[in-house]
Structure formats: C-alpha cells, structure tokens
Write a protein that holds these residues in place. Structure first.
Motif, PDB file in Angstrom:
ATOM      1  N   VAL A 181      -1.003  -3.445   3.208  1.00 37.22           N
ATOM      2  CA  VAL A 181      -2.224  -4.080   3.701  1.00 37.22           C
ATOM      3  C   VAL A 181      -2.212  -4.036   5.227  1.00 37.22           C
ATOM      4  CG1 VAL A 181      -3.388  -6.280   4.008  1.00 37.22           C
ATOM      5  CG2 VAL A 181      -2.644  -5.588   1.735  1.00 37.22           C
ATOM      6  N   SER A 186      -7.077  -0.842   1.571  1.00 39.56           N
ATOM      7  CA  SER A 186      -7.855  -1.894   0.939  1.00 39.56           C
ATOM      8  C   SER A 186      -8.132  -1.646  -0.549  1.00 39.56           C
ATOM      9  CB  SER A 186      -9.170  -2.124   1.683  1.00 39.56           C
ATOM     10  OG  SER A 186      -9.927  -0.936   1.699  1.00 39.56           O
ATOM     11  N   MET A 211      -1.776  -7.669  -2.665  1.00 41.86           N
ATOM     12  CA  MET A 211      -2.869  -6.845  -2.150  1.00 41.86           C
ATOM     13  C   MET A 211      -4.163  -7.653  -2.131  1.00 41.86           C
ATOM     14  SD  MET A 211      -1.845  -3.731  -1.278  1.00 41.86           S
ATOM     15  CE  MET A 211      -3.321  -2.726  -1.187  1.00 41.86           C
ATOM     16  N   ALA A 216      -7.566  -6.908  -0.214  1.00 43.81           N
ATOM     17  CA  ALA A 216      -7.860  -5.602  -0.802  1.00 43.81           C
ATOM     18  C   ALA A 216      -8.549  -5.775  -2.154  1.00 43.81           C
ATOM     19  CB  ALA A 216      -6.571  -4.811  -0.972  1.00 43.81           C
TER      20      ALA A 216
END
Lengths: 335, 335
Positions: A181, A186, A211, A216
DNA sequence: CTGTTAGCGCGTTCAC
DNA sequence: GTGAACGCGCTAACAG
C-alpha cells in the motif's frame, strides 16, 4: 553379526560392563582401563550396536519421524533439512514419510510410524479446515502421543492441540500488504489456494485485511491448488476476466511463479502491466525474473525448532512458538 | 503399551497364533474364525506392532536408508521423493541422512545407519575422484553390505562396486552439445564444477568432446562449486576475461541459474549476447526466464529404480542400470 | 566399580 | 491347526 557379548567376551569383561563402557550409565561408571579394553575389542571386531535391540531393552530411541506432503516441494525439503540438522544434533536420525493433505493417508502414515516408536514426530504442513477431518487428525495425533510417548510438534497453524511452530501468516501477510500500500497499490486480487487450506486462508486474510485498511479495493479472490500449476491456472482465470487489478498476491511462491508464467504466456508484462507477490521466499526461486516480492521465512530454522519443541514436549507438554516472516520487496512489484 | 500377547489373551488364543494371524506364517495357517477374533481384539485394544521387536525376533526390516548431500537441494529432494515412493510400495519407510560429499561424514553416517540394520541403502550423489577416498568409501560400503545384509544401490557413476543407477552423463551431455552445434554454436566454455567431482567431470567431458567433434572451439573451463553461487562466481570470472564465448554450459541447472543471474547483474543479456545451458531439468527451475536449455532427467523415477535395485541386490548381487537424459532446447540458447 | 539375572515384544522352532 | 518355550541383542535392576 558381532554382538555386544562377543565384544565383552573378547575384552574379558561382562556384558553389563561392556554395555556401560559404551553408553556410560549415569550412576554406574567404568574403570578407564576396562573401558579402553572394551572399546578396542569393539573396534577390532567391528562391532556396531543394534538399534532395535537397544530400543527394545529400554534404551532411548533416537529417531525423529517427519511427515510432509511431498518432499519434492522446496518448502518441505527446506524444513526437512532443518529437521535433519535438529535430529543429528542429538545423534538422531530422521524417518521420512509423505502423506498428501488428505487425512486418510495422514492417519495411515501415523499408524506406520507408530510401529517405529520414534522419539519425536514432526508434522509439517497445512491442515484442512474441515472440522471433522481436523478432529480425526487431532485424535490420531494425541493417540499417537499417548501410545508412543513421543514428543509431537506441528509446523503450521496452532490448531492441532500439540506443540507447534506457528508461522505467523496473518501478520506477515499484513506487513506485506502494508508495504505494498505504501508503494501506492490500490486494486488487488488474491490467488487464494485451496478453499479449506488454513495456511492459505490465513495469508489471504492477513493480506486482504491490511490492504483494505490501507484504502485499497479487492476483486474477488481466485481459488485453486497450492502449486505452481494452481497459480498458473488462477492467473489464466484472472486474465480472462474483464477487470484486471494492478496487484496479484499469490499465497505462496510456487503459485506466484506459476502466475508469472501465465502472465508471460499471455503477453502481460510483470511488473509493468501487473505486479505479483508471493510468500515463503523459496531459495531456488530467488533468481527468477522479475525477482519476486515475497515474505521471507527461515524454513530450515523452523524445522530445527520443531525438533526442539517436540523433544521438549516429552517433558513440558504442548507449547507454541511463533515465527514471523519479513517482507522482501523486489522487482515483481516495482512501479 | 499394548502388546501382541495382550491381544492374544483378549482373543483367547496363544501368542503364537496371534502372531500368525497377523503375518501369516509361510507353512502354518490359522483358522479364519480365530484369525478374525485376533484381528478384532487387536482393533479393540488399539494394538500396534513394535517394529523393533519384530526386527529383533527375526522379522524383516522394512526401512530404506537414504544418504544425500543435502535434502534441501532440489536434485536430491526429487530423487528422495522417488525413493519414498519405492519404499512405500512395499510398506517400507525411509530413513534420511545427509552427508556432505566428504568421505569422512559419509562414512560416519554409514556407521549410524548400520545400527538401524536397514533393508536397503541408497546412496545418492557425486563421489570425489580421489582414489584414496574412493577406496575408503568402497570399503565402508561393502563392509556395510556384509554386516547388515542390506541391499545397496548408488545413484551416480558406477564406480563404487555396488548396484548403481548410472546416469549416462557423458552421452547425454554429448547429445546436448550435438544439438547445440546443430544450432550453429561454435565457441563455448564449460562451467565445470568441482575439479574432482566425477559427475561434473563426465558432463564436461561429454559436452566438450561432442562440441569439438562438431567443429566448435573451447575456451578454458572454469571450476567452482556445484551450486548456484558456484555458477554465479564462475560466470563472473568468465565475464572478467577478455574473450567471451557465445555459449556457456553449466554442468547442472542450479549453476546455470547462478550463471544467468551473474550475466544479468553484469548487464549481459541472455540469450542475445550469451547463451546458457544446464543439466538436470529441475522442476522448480522451469519457469525462470529465459527458460533454460538443459538435459531432462526423470529424477523421481531414478529414485524409485534405485530402491528396486537395492532390493534386488540382496538376491542377485550388484547390477547396473543406465538411465539416459533427453535434450530440451529452450529459450536460453535461442539464436 | 563389576558381574548376574531378568526381561523388553515378537517370530519361530518344536511338540501336541 | 494350535500352543509352549526359546532366543534375537541389549539395558536395567539387582547383588557382590
């Protein structure tokens, strides 16, 4: 076949003395002079102790049983190397058995190993998430422990009720995700391995969680085999979809390599069009191109610890030690 | 710990009958009814035979001893997988030991394994060319054979005076060379591995001979370790020279991979500026880029054959079976 | 310190 | 067919 009593006779001492000369009984010692005479006779006659007899007579067993899925897999063979080191550090030897990850053959292998009455048992590798099967394995394992008195250790997730070298898959995968990240990734997907594989699931979970926490977005994970071909197939499936994320996390290195091969075959350049990360840091795979971002695990050390844990198990009962992994950022996720 | 006599008691028969019920004595048979009663009692009591006792009492041993350099090396672990298969095909288990390729530890390991009185012994891997050491190993091996009565098989070059699965390194390397000459290669070098390593030498010899016969010219071979790092170092040494051939033959795949890594690090593109070939066709290495031209060996099959050979050895004495390799031309030598 | 004795669990002669 | 008895090679109590 020359026996201890032959040696004793040749040295002009009793059987008991000869035995003590070899493995100095704790309390009983032998006069150096006699000891030397025995040792020399043994050498002269080319005597080699019979392990089966020693074991039967109540001596300590020196064998460590090791169960893996397949020894040909580098993950397992690296751990096996560590187990081997751990065993030879106390003069032990390793008896190797492989069982797939179906409980049936695992239980069967356990039964075969029971006959050997080993001093310790190391079970390596993922266990299926099925409660029934898990229960069966737990039962077989504790039965084995009770029966043989052997120490037992498991390498994997601490779910078997025995000593385990727990690989902290979830936090390590999270660390990897966090690092990624930080690199600006993303949209991602996880090649998640078998649906009911605990280790695979933990890695997928840790990665996905971190994430998402990092802002993301995930696309639907793809399941498949925990192998190179499984990774390949999963990647093919991914590339056949309409929407393609920018980052692929395969839950182990061999899958990641398979995935990269698929991408290559499909003409999708890594890392330019698609980035890939794995887990394990398999030594043999360090020279693939692009070099693979992954989580490093000290597999040999893990094997060695498992042996120590199993040996301790006999005295102190089940314990769990955690081992972490360290993120290694390499070319396959270079932006 | 429940024993056979417990089972016998529970079934209301004698020890002898219980024993025969399990492993049907050749001449003596047991009435089906009694047999069933014994088997059921055994199941009920959770009886597991004690292998050590069985062995001591004159039953057959079911263990296959395996000596490798390092189980972590994919070459050895693939063969080990085959050995494992071969062993379990007759209900045996494998006991694993690793010894470097120094005779000292090999002999020491042999002595440890002697205690186990295994049914068969498989020794895998290169032997050093030193006549003294070779003699020592031969002696230790035949001593082991005589002492334990175990069948012995060696995987490698047939120089130990025991049954061997002989890998035809020289002709296979020659085939590779011939194929490469056919592609138009003319100036080459061999990364030849350790100076006194028989297998390495045979591969170098076969390759060099056929290349020269095909009209190619050789530059001075480079020696080094039989490992990835050995290949890397050798390639670095090569690139530091003034004259650079167009083709590099590393005597095994892991060295070839190391060599390619070195070329990459030095900015020399493979196969455009320099071509590379290896030997073994290690599975884990099939996805490296450029894909590696090599000689395929069916390692698992080799391991399995070794077991059969060792088992036969007990009856028919030393034999040699030859296994060939097949040339696999891939990207790393594309012109 | 050293020697004598009794098993460890099982396969295998022998008698029945 | 079945059972009783012996011994495989060694360690671990026991005595001396």
């Amino acid at each position: 076949m020359v026996t201890l009593s032959d040696v004793a006779k040749a040295a002009g001492v009793s059987l008991a003395t000869a035995s003590r000369a070899f493995n100095g009984s704790r309390d009983r010692r032998v006069r150096p002079e006699l000891r030397d005479r025995v040792m020399e006779a043994a050498r002269r006659l080319n005597y080699t102790p019979n392990a089966a007899a020693q074991q039967l007579a109540g001596g300590e067993t020196r064998s460590v049983a090791l169960i893996v899925h397949t020894i040909a897999d580098p993950y397992f063979s690296s751990i096996a190397a560590g187990v081997e080191r751990g065993a030879s550090s106390f003069g032990g030897i390793v008896t190797l058995a492989s069982a797939g990850n179906d409980i049936g053959s695992q239980v069967e292998v356990l039964e075969t190993l029971t006959r050997q009455r080993p001093r310790a048992l190391i079970l390596v590798g993922g266990v299926r998430d099925d409660p029934d099967e898990l229960a069966r394995l737990r039962a077989a394992l504790s039965h084995f422990r009770a029966l043989t008195g052997a120490g037992v250790a498991h390498v994997g997730q601490p779910v078997l009720g025995v000593s385990t070298v727990a690989i902290d898959n979830e936090p390590a995968s999270a660390d990897l995700a966090t690092a990624l990240v930080g690199q600006g990734f993303s949209r991602f997907v996880v090649l998640a391995g078998p649906r009911d594989h605990l280790t695979a699931a933990a890695r997928a979970r840790g990665f996905t969680g971190a994430m998402l926490a990092g802002g993301a977005t995930a696309v639907e994970p793809i399941h498949g085999d925990f192998t190179r071909d499984g990774g390949y197939a999963a990647m093919v499936e991914l590339l056949d979809r309409d929407d393609r994320p920018e980052l692929v996390f395969a839950v182990n290195d061999v899958m990641a390599v398979g995935a990269m091969a698929a991408a290559r075959d499909r003409g999708v350049p890594v890392p330019d069009d698609l980035c890939v990360a794995g887990f394990d840091d398999i030594v043999t795979l360090r020279d693939i191109t692009p070099s693979l971002t992954t989580v490093h695990l000290d597999l040999e050390d893990i094997g060695e610890r498992a042996v120590r844990l199993a040996l301790d198990d006999q005295a102190s009962g089940p314990q769990t030690v955690h081992v972490g992994g360290s993120v290694v950022l390499r070319e396959s996720t270079r932006r």
